[in-house]
Motif scaffolding. Sequence first.
Motif, PDB file in Angstrom:
ATOM      1  N   VAL A  13      -4.990  52.846  19.545  1.00 11.71           N
ATOM      2  CA  VAL A  13      -3.971  52.003  18.894  1.00 11.71           C
ATOM      3  C   VAL A  13      -4.604  50.401  18.535  1.00 11.71           C
ATOM      4  O   VAL A  13      -5.155  49.988  19.534  1.00 11.71           O
TER       5      VAL A  13
ATOM      6  N   VAL B 142      -3.218  46.761  17.712  1.00  5.92           N
ATOM      7  CA  VAL B 142      -2.073  45.775  17.549  1.00  5.92           C
ATOM      8  C   VAL B 142      -2.428  44.459  16.960  1.00  5.92           C
ATOM      9  O   VAL B 142      -3.122  43.599  17.291  1.00  5.92           O
TER      10      VAL B 142
ATOM     11  N   VAL C 208       1.221  46.381  24.886  1.00  2.22           N
ATOM     12  CA  VAL C 208       0.136  46.932  25.442  1.00  2.22           C
ATOM     13  C   VAL C 208       0.332  47.608  26.761  1.00  2.22           C
ATOM     14  O   VAL C 208      -0.298  48.859  27.214  1.00  2.22           O
TER      15      VAL C 208
ATOM     16  N   VAL D 286      -5.457  50.568  23.747  1.00  4.25           N
ATOM     17  CA  VAL D 286      -5.278  49.319  22.787  1.00  4.25           C
ATOM     18  C   VAL D 286      -6.554  48.573  22.609  1.00  4.25           C
ATOM     19  O   VAL D 286      -7.091  48.242  23.743  1.00  4.25           O
TER      20      VAL D 286
ATOM     21  N   ILE E 260      -6.269  42.376  21.172  1.00  5.86           N
ATOM     22  CA  ILE E 260      -5.147  42.419  20.060  1.00  5.86           C
ATOM     23  C   ILE E 260      -5.759  41.435  19.027  1.00  5.86           C
ATOM     24  O   ILE E 260      -6.266  40.499  19.368  1.00  5.86           O
TER      25      ILE E 260
END
Length: 695
Positions: free
Chosen positions: A312, A314, A326, A336, A359
Amino acid sequence: MDLTLSKAIFAPRSIAIVGASADAAKTASRPLRFLLGGGFPGKIYPINPRVAEIDGVRCWPVISHMPEPADLAFILLPSDAAIDAVAECGRAGIRAAMVLASGFGESGPAGGEREKRLAAAARETGIRLIGPSCLGLANLHENLVLTGNAAFAEPGQVGGGVFCASQSGSMIGALMSRGRAKGVNFAGLISVGGELDLSLGELCAATLDDPNVTSYMLFLETIRDAGAIRAFAAGAAARGKPVVALKLGRSNAAAELATSHTGGLAGEDDVADAFLADCGVARVDTLEGLLEAPALLRRTSVRRTTSRPPTVGVVTTTGGGAALIVDQLGMRDIAVEGPDSHTLAAIRASGVDVAPGRIVDLTLAGTRYDVMKTALEAMVASDRFDLVVAVAGSSARSQPDLAVKPIADVGREQGRLAAFLVPEAAGALAMLARDEVPAFRTPEACADVVAACLRRRPARSLDLPAPMQKQPARMLDELEGYDILDAIGVSHAAAAAYAPSEKSPDDALFPAAVKILQPALAHKTDVGGVVLGVQSPRDFGAAVERMRATMAERAPDLRVESLLVQKMTKGAVAELLLGYRNDKQVGPLVVLASGGIMTEVLRDRVIRMAPVDLEEARKMIAELKSFPLLTGFRGRPRADIEAAAKAIAALSTLALRPEVSELEINPLMVLPEGEGVAAVDAVTWLADLSSQETG
């Protein structure tokens, strides 16, 4: 279920309400009120011998006095009276009946007898049953609200695309009301109750070709009629209609079988988890997740490969809000990761100097429409991510056009995008809902749904022979178990049977393990029935005497009449447990775990429905927490992983041999790469063939 029965249940032209009440304070008054208030266009026949009419609708004193057979009956009477009413409905030609009453199989011996009578009444008259303990159903596209659940008294229910089936009657009202608050609109809902006749799977399958239904939501307390659930789930997958389930029981202690570790490692809920995954059903753990999952499931495809774990990305305007996501994803083993250099360069082209990291933190710059839109487009375009989660901070509430509108605009075209809004922001949620962009209110629900979606597997249809009986009946001795392993192609250490008085076992079997050979004795070590490291035939007699002495203390009633002498396996890189069980609820399954004496303590295990192919067997091995120990960890030899995978696939073919109820290998010795594997113990149960019907 044939089409006419399906229509009789979900789109009836006439309904009999048996036991309808004129007292507005009673549950039995609600079905008629809800039908009238919802504008049901068909005929309604309240059955009540004490009043002439209810709410302006004529009452009929008994079922047989109705002018025509209704399509569907809702029986609101107490349990004993309900049984008689089912029989009367069947004799009157009614196709199906829902039974509200409880007090059947769940309530002890007396209830069990009532349940038998209820089943007999339905069987003898040909009527099909929903329930008992069925609180009703609704088809909102047909203006049909036929339930005793008080939550359906709220006006203004709008038909949507989600069909909900629940084993708990009260939950259909809870899900409907909570869903409405979140903008989730239902095509229909049904309380399936005890599933004495029509099961949850059969009832859901009857709606598969309804164009109004786009996804399914299941609230499960247990698994009943697994075959019907599997068939329904396969049909839903074939039509592109995803299924999400919340099943209770995560905290239940595993229901161990007395004879094996396999039972302890594959308790009821573990088995349900494996079964639902094999059916392609996304399983969530939270009520919020159940309600919010359909939106994301409809926009994400099933991952066809697990060559890498789901990943994933973010994008956020608030570091704290992103950290919540997270953390929650990490607790569910969803990685993540940050963008690669190409994606990072595309984001920086928007004029924001984003630092490399896990992120993409746009900070205050992310509250500009163009910055957020560019970042999201770059992230969604990357093959690095299975899904991108956009996290919007306080601007989602105060200035949704700046940080949330770009999420809606990108999400409208891209399926791999979801949003988490840190503040309570009804306007922003409505904006995202209009464009069908999945949006979450809590980090827990977001992570729950994301994990369920990304772990979803393709639905599998299986056509397997039925087990010969529900429970294993006869245990083989270890040598007989090896005969079965030979038949399916699983390697085992060389072994032969000897009497205690024999003095010269075959030299080729040494150094050896000497074991008591006796059926119905699963854990030989516990009673002292194993002596390891017997170096030569001349040591055989002394080993037997040591065994007898130990067993005299631990199990004085056991006699040492036959022994197994088995070649010791040297140089194993790892010990695994490999188990097969034909589960009474869901069918055949295979369990892989770290083996040896610590098996149930470590509980490092993977479960699949059987049979599995070689590719799936490799995935099972890779999912073990101890997998690194097989791959040459810190200079250790690399294990023969391919041979272990072949053993898993071979054992799983017992699904095609219904006479085998259970077989466990513990341990399966995994030798260095290229040297294979060897089973050094086998506990096997067969069905009692003498109890099967013939002819």
